[in-house]
Write a protein that holds these residues in place. Structure first.
Motif, PDB file in Angstrom:
ATOM      1  N   GLY A  61       0.805  -1.235   0.000  1.00  0.00           N
ATOM      2  CA  GLY A  61       0.000   0.000   0.000  1.00  0.00           C
ATOM      3  C   GLY A  61       0.829   1.273   0.000  1.00  0.00           C
ATOM      4  N   LEU A  62       2.038   1.164   0.561  1.00  0.00           N
ATOM      5  CA  LEU A  62       2.934   2.317   0.653  1.00  0.00           C
ATOM      6  C   LEU A  62       2.219   3.566   1.157  1.00  0.00           C
ATOM      7  N   ILE A  63       2.484   4.690   0.560  1.00  0.00           N
ATOM      8  CA  ILE A  63       1.998   5.966   1.103  1.00  0.00           C
ATOM      9  C   ILE A  63       0.466   6.024   1.154  1.00  0.00           C
ATOM     10  N   HIS A  64      -0.187   5.271   0.274  1.00  0.00           N
ATOM     11  CA  HIS A  64      -1.661   5.309   0.246  1.00  0.00           C
ATOM     12  C   HIS A  64      -2.277   4.716   1.506  1.00  0.00           C
ATOM     13  N   SER A  65      -1.468   3.947   2.238  1.00  0.00           N
ATOM     14  CA  SER A  65      -2.022   3.327   3.445  1.00  0.00           C
ATOM     15  C   SER A  65      -2.373   4.338   4.527  1.00  0.00           C
ATOM     16  N   TRP A  66      -1.807   5.548   4.449  1.00  0.00           N
ATOM     17  CA  TRP A  66      -2.192   6.556   5.443  1.00  0.00           C
ATOM     18  C   TRP A  66      -3.705   6.741   5.436  1.00  0.00           C
ATOM     19  N   LEU A  67      -4.309   6.659   4.251  1.00  0.00           N
ATOM     20  CA  LEU A  67      -5.775   6.726   4.194  1.00  0.00           C
ATOM     21  C   LEU A  67      -6.399   5.350   4.036  1.00  0.00           C
ATOM     22  N   ASP A  68      -5.886   4.571   3.060  1.00  0.00           N
ATOM     23  CA  ASP A  68      -6.540   3.301   2.730  1.00  0.00           C
ATOM     24  C   ASP A  68      -6.515   2.309   3.898  1.00  0.00           C
ATOM     25  N   ALA A  69      -5.449   2.311   4.668  1.00  0.00           N
ATOM     26  CA  ALA A  69      -5.358   1.367   5.795  1.00  0.00           C
ATOM     27  C   ALA A  69      -5.627   2.075   7.126  1.00  0.00           C
ATOM     28  N   GLN A  70      -6.203   3.259   7.038  1.00  0.00           N
ATOM     29  CA  GLN A  70      -6.557   4.030   8.245  1.00  0.00           C
ATOM     30  C   GLN A  70      -5.372   4.255   9.192  1.00  0.00           C
ATOM     31  N   TRP A  71      -4.192   4.448   8.625  1.00  0.00           N
ATOM     32  CA  TRP A  71      -3.055   4.773   9.489  1.00  0.00           C
ATOM     33  C   TRP A  71      -3.255   6.134  10.164  1.00  0.00           C
ATOM     34  N   ALA A  72      -3.730   7.095   9.380  1.00  0.00           N
ATOM     35  CA  ALA A  72      -3.802   8.470   9.894  1.00  0.00           C
ATOM     36  C   ALA A  72      -4.729   8.578  11.107  1.00  0.00           C
ATOM     37  N   THR A  73      -5.737   7.746  11.130  1.00  0.00           N
ATOM     38  CA  THR A  73      -6.713   7.838  12.227  1.00  0.00           C
ATOM     39  C   THR A  73      -6.450   6.812  13.342  1.00  0.00           C
TER      40      THR A  73
END
Ligand code: PLP
Length: 412
Positions: A61-73
Motif C-alpha cells: 500500500g505504501l503511502i496510500h495506506s495513510w488513508l486506505d489502511a486508516q493509518w492516519a486515524t
C-alpha cells in the motif's frame, strides 16, 4: 506449603471464566511470568497484525495506506478503544508518544488552563519519570514554574492558590497502593487546581471510571497490562471541557489541517491537538492487537481474578514471611491496591535473580522490593502456588548467597 492451598488453586482455575484467555498468549511451558505489570506477554494475534501492517499495508500500500489502511486515524481509533477500558468517552483519548512525553503535554496543558498559578505538585516517591518531567518544565520556565514533590500525607494540605495542577499515580509502581481517584480529584479541584493521573499500573488491571471521577488529564502506558509490546505507544486522556488547553508540543499532526501546510499553528479542535508528530504505525498495530484482546475480557472479572490470585499469593507467602523475613508492602484490601503484590526483603535483588534460575520471573525495585505482577488473562492460581513453592526452595537453600546473583544488572 499445605496441599489444601494447591487443591484450592486447582478448583479456582477449573471455575475460572477467564481461563480461555491464556491460550491467546505466548507463555512458554514451565515459565511463571509474574512481570506482566512491567512488560506484558505477547498475544498470539500480534505477529499476524504486525505482518499485515508490514507485508500488505506498508510493502504493497505504501503511502496510500495513510488513508486506505486508516493509518492516519489510528491514534484516535485506538484512543477510543482505550477509552472503553478507563471509563472515558469517545474522542477523549489519543494513543501516541511515550508516557513521559504525554506527562509533559498534560502538565503544560494544565498550566495553560491556570495561567495565574505557578506550582505543579506531586508526591515524593512517585515514579521517577513523573517527577523528572515536572523538573524539566520548571527548569525550562527559568523556575517561574515550581515543581514540588511532597510527603504523600501532606499532599492535599500543600495545595494552595498557587497550585496549578497535581500529578499523581493511581496505582503506585512499587507498593501497588491505589488512591481513591474520585475523592482525591474532588479534593484537588476544591482548591482550584487540576488533577492529572498517571494510569500506567491501572489500565487493564483495575476498573476505572475517569468520567465519574471528573479527572482533568490522564496518561498511561501501552506495554504493561495492555500487552502492546516493548516501547508501545502510550495514551493521553483529556475530557472535552479541557480540549481548549494549549498543546505546547504543537507539532503538525496536532494541527487542525496538517496537509494545508500553513505557516502558523492552529490546533485541532478535539483530542487530536495532543498529537505531535507522525504516529508510529508499527507500534500502534501491536498495541491495537493487545487492546482488542483486553476488550474481549470483562474488566470486573479481570479485577476479581486479580484479587483472588492476590489472596492466594498472600496466603502462600505467610509461612515465608515468618521463616525467611519477607514483609508485605502492598495494602491487604483489594479495593486499595492494583494488580501486583510487593514484598520487602533485605536480599530482594538476589532472590529475584535466583527465582529466574527457577523459571519464575518477578522483578526487583530498589532498594529492597520484589514485585509479583498478577495478570489475570494469562496466569492461573496454580502458577501462584507453584511460584511460591519455587521461592521457598530458593529460601531453603539460601540460593541468594551465590555470588552470581549479587551483581546488579543495568536494567531490573
Ligand atoms: C511504567 C511507567 C511509566 C513509563 O513511562 P515511559 O515514558 O513509557 O518510559 C511512567 N509512569 C509510571 C507510573 C509508570 O509505571
Amino acid at each position: 506449603m499445605t496441599n489444601s492451598l494447591a487443591d484450592h488453586a486447582r478448583s479456582l482455575d477449573e471455575n475460572d471464566r477467564l481461563a480461555h484467555f491464556r491460550e491467546r498468549f505466548h507463555v512458554r511451558d514451565g515459565l511463571i511470568y509474574l512481570d506482566g505489570n512491567s512488560l506484558g506477554c505477547l498475544p498470539r494475534e500480534t505477529p499476524a497484525m504486525l505482518d499485515n501492517t508490514v507485508e500488505k499495508e506498508w510493502k504493497d500500500g505504501l503511502i496510500h495506506s495513510w488513508l486506505d489502511a486508516q493509518w492516519a486515524t489510528a491514534p484516535a481509533r485506538i484512543g477510543d478503544k482505550i477509552a472503553q477500558l478507563i471509563g472515558a468517552k469517545a474522542g477523549e483519548v489519543i494513543a501516541t508518544d511515550s508516557t513521559s512525553i504525554n506527562l509533559f503535554k498534560a502538565l503544560t496543558a494544565a498550566l495553560s488552563l491556570r495561567p495565574d498559578r505557578g506550582t505543579i505538585l506531586t508526591e515524593s516517591g512517585n515514579f521517577p519519570t513523573d517527577s523528572y518531567m515536572m523538573q524539566g518544565i520548571a527548569r525550562f520556565s527559568g523556575n517561574r514554574i515550581r515543581a514540588l514533590a511532597v510527603d504523600p500525607d501532606a499532599l492535599l494540605d500543600t495545595i494552595n492558590e498557587n497550585t496549578a495542577a497535581v500529578l499523581l499515580t493511581h496505582v503506585h509502581y512499587k507498593t501497588a497502593a491505589a488512591r481513591d481517584m474520585a475523592e482525591t480529584t474532588r479534593a484537588i479541584q476544591a482548591k482550584g487546581a487540576l488533577a492529572i493521573w498517571d494510569l500506567s499500573h491501572s489500565t487493564g488491571a483495575v476498573p476505572l471510571d475517569l468520567t465519574a471521577a471528573n479527572v482533568d488529564f490522564a496518561v498511561g502506558c501501552g506495554y504493561k497490562y495492555l500487552n502492546g509490546g516493548p516501547g508501545a505507544p502510550a495514551y493521553l486522556y483529556a475530557p472535552k471541557r479541557n480540549h481548549h488547553a494549549d498543546a505546547v508540543l504543537s507539532g503538525w499532526f496536532g494541527h487542525a489541517r496538517p496537509f494545508d501546510f500553513t505557516e502558523d499553528y492552529q490546533p485541532a479542535e478535539g483530542i487530536e491537538r495532543f498529537l505531535c508528530g507522525t504516529p508510529p504505525i508499527l507500534g500502534l498495530a501491536a498495541l491495537e492487537a493487545g487492546i482488542d484482546l483486553m476488550l474481549e475480557a470483562d474488566m470486573a472479572a479481570v479485577s476479581a481474578k486479580s484479587a483472588s490470585m492476590a489472596q492466594m499469593l498472600v496466603a502462600a507467602m505467610e509461612p515465608l514471611c515468618k521463616d525467611y523475613g519477607f514483609s508485605l508492602v502492598t495494602p491487604t484490601d483489594p479495593a486499595r491496591r492494583g494488580s501486583h503484590i510487593a514484598y520487602a526483603h533485605p536480599q530482594a535483588h538476589e532472590i529475584v535473580q535466583a527465582l529466574r534460575a527457577e523459571d519464575v520471573v518477578a522483578d526487583f525495585r530498589a532498594p529492597n522490593v520484589i514485585r509479583f505482577g498478577l495478570t489475570p488473562l494469562y496466569l492461573r492460581h496454580t502458577d501462584i502456588v507453584e511460584a511460591v513453592k519455587r521461592l521457598e526452595q530458593v529460601c531453603q537453600t539460601r540460593a541468594w548467597d551465590r555470588p552470581e546473583y549479587t551483581a546488579r544488572a543495568a536494567i531490573t
